[in-house]
Design an enzyme around this catalytic site. Sequence first.
Site, PDB file in Angstrom:
ATOM      1  CD  GLU A 150       6.090   7.095  -5.701  1.00  0.00           C
ATOM      2  OE1 GLU A 150       5.176   7.750  -6.273  1.00  0.00           O
ATOM      3  OE2 GLU A 150       6.245   5.875  -5.850  1.00  0.00           O
ATOM      4  CD  GLU A 178       5.486   2.802  -3.304  1.00  0.00           C
ATOM      5  OE1 GLU A 178       5.130   2.701  -4.507  1.00  0.00           O
ATOM      6  OE2 GLU A 178       5.111   3.723  -2.556  1.00  0.00           O
TER       7      GLU A 178
END
Length: 335
Positions: free
Chosen positions: A154, A267
């Site tokens: 991320e 995710e």
Amino acid sequence: MKKRLGIALLACAAAAQAAPLEWRGISLSGAEWGEKLPFPGVHGKDFVYPSVDSTAYYQARGMNLMRVGFRWERLQPRLMGELDEAELARLRGFVDGTTARGLHVLLDPHNYAAYKEVRIGTTEVPVAAFADFWRRLALAFKNNPRVQFGLVNEPHGLPTETWAEAAQAAIDAIRATGARNLVTVPGNGYTGAWSWFETTWYGSANADVMDRVHDPLDRMLFEVHQYFDKDGSGTTPDCLSPHIGEERLRRFTAWLREHKRRALLGEIGGGSNPVCEQAVQGALRHLQANADVWAGWLWWAGGPSWGDYFMSLEPEATGRDKPQMRWLEPFLGDK
């Protein structure tokens, strides 16, 4: 009500009949913990790797990919320096034991495109340092074809152009070692699928920049994450609507097809409630219906330290499955 239930059952049946995607698995968390404590912390107290034995539970339910988080700073205590032998041994122990079971492992430096909270592309943490890290990591694992390289978790807090440059440098460094392992490349701005086109809060949109990143072996996937609560952060157990899963993926799917790219949903998750169940299953049906551009998915999260965390998929102490495991069953492979 009966009509809606019938439609839902038919949709689940269709998903069960569709071939599962190539990659189905989970992010195992724990080795990246402790970053807010005096660093690097104490292994076994502040952070811990998941056990190889714990992966048997997920494998038995049809998962084939384990994403393992760890910290760049622990593995490479000095930029451009050697990898720490003790930390590498811990990571290698998990990787070697897990891949020996026939599973694949996705390496996940869980660092948000930063080193000791300083962003890649700065004077203190130049792009060359990130490329050097991946050169060393590739040399350590390139001979294991069941290992995949996730560049970083991320990215955020840096220009998208800088992140694209760093991602390309890392891929080039990996391939220069002779490694042929699959590479996953996240986008900027927390790599949300629904924010791939966003331009108002993290700089240039991923949609306008990330297509610059290429792998000479064509063995890369874009890695995006997607949650279904109001702000897409995955921090609350409630999902916005039963249809939000497919809705938040649709535009990114079209981008992949337009640019002839493929992706991993690195995710996905939701709290244990009927709305999230429908949202998650809708998202996974969308992935299966677009298998030409989607390679697979990973649930967030598992691992040894989550306790009663609302998205943990670790089984109960009795061995009983968490409710969310039932949601995933139609999308998993043979047990």
